[in-house]
Design an enzyme around this catalytic site. Sequence first.
Site, PDB file in Angstrom:
ATOM      1  N   LYS A  75       0.825  -1.101   0.203  1.00 46.88           N
ATOM      2  CA  LYS A  75      -0.003   0.048   0.057  1.00 46.88           C
ATOM      3  C   LYS A  75       0.823   1.194  -0.018  1.00 46.88           C
ATOM      4  O   LYS A  75       0.334   2.316  -0.440  1.00 46.88           O
ATOM      5  CB  LYS A  75      -0.966  -0.155   1.376  1.00 46.88           C
ATOM      6  N   ASP A 123      -7.400   0.296   7.671  1.00 44.03           N
ATOM      7  CA  ASP A 123      -7.051  -0.697   8.538  1.00 44.03           C
ATOM      8  C   ASP A 123      -5.405  -0.843   9.124  1.00 44.03           C
ATOM      9  O   ASP A 123      -4.991  -1.691   9.901  1.00 44.03           O
ATOM     10  CB  ASP A 123      -7.207  -2.169   7.893  1.00 44.03           C
TER      11      ASP A 123
END
Length: 401
Positions: A75, A123
């Site tokens: 990410k 998250d």
Amino acid sequence: MFLANSHADFGHSLLPADADMLSLAAAARVEQQLARRPDHRPTPLHALPALADELGIAGVFVKDEGQRLGLGSFKALGGSYAVIRLVVEEAERRLGRSIDLDDLDRPEVRAIAAAQTFGCATDGNHGRSVAMGARLVGAKAVIFVHGGVSETRIEAIAAYGAEIVRVAGTYDDSVREAARVCDENGWTVVSDTTWPGYEYIPGLVMQGYTALLSEALRQMEEPPTHVFVQAGVGGIAAATAGHLALRYGAERPRFVVVDPARAACLYESARAGHPVKVAHGEPTIMAMLECYEPSLVAWRILSRVADAFMTVDEEDAVSVMNRLARPTGSDPAIVSGESGGVGLAGLLSVARDPALRETLGLTAQSRVFVINTEGATDPERYAALVGLSPETVANTSNERG
């Protein structure tokens, strides 16, 4: 659970906007941006010949994103890339001229960036990426975290100077709250999921992920025949499947989307034939994949180019963490977090089932590509699940290498 794709759109071409977003030209632009960052290094692609022999296939190849840009996750490529692109676009609009990365340190561009605030729900890993991108350009970041995000991961986000907002409920609740607060304050949402009317920025996030595919394909002597990629909202799975479909056309590898059984929003969408929100039950250990509603763009892509959807259980995720930490033969040891090896867990499940092997054409000639999407982003939890510290596993890998 395993489900072959029977959607009416399966086998159809990507929509033009999605094809442009995931094109080879777009992937080249991402790599150009990365090449100008001093902290950028291509991540390794590991061959696991002993595991391949055990599974009766020609090769298993793991792209190790646990070493990406100091964030320990793929990410790092998405949120930070999108933030930088958005600052450049705003500076070009305000200044009326072309801007490149070298201009980001100019006072007039820094002033524009300083007036921008980027928000997102996370998250853990996506929020770190957005916060890192904001710090790189001198912008502000406000990151919304739900109750399932560990304190270790929250501290890692805050270390980049981001403001943390805690939200009761699930990841999807934090997505809605981030959108509401950002809208009220005139901030820019940098989400890795999409909803009606909000597609461009998540598209940039997905576009950022294509860099790891460009690297991996250069690192492989031959292209893969099969790809197993884990999914939360579906961003990395859709970016991978879409880019490979565009690159290889009719010769593309067979692609399998792997969901946690406790948060199987893409599997259930495939079963329903349209995007669905699944009920929130017991949390999954695969925390980075704990999403209960798919990205609409990700679903639009995967319904066309994913060959199958499947789920894996909690013990599968922990088992593959341990298998990667304690390899056999000459295979390297790999540090893989709770969500990192889920694609590989999917392969192991399929390889044990003769009927599924036949369905997917998994043979002695197959070359399978998976992505270790994260390293030990919560080192204490990793050690509790594996029985070894991440440092010990990494040192073992260095010694074996």
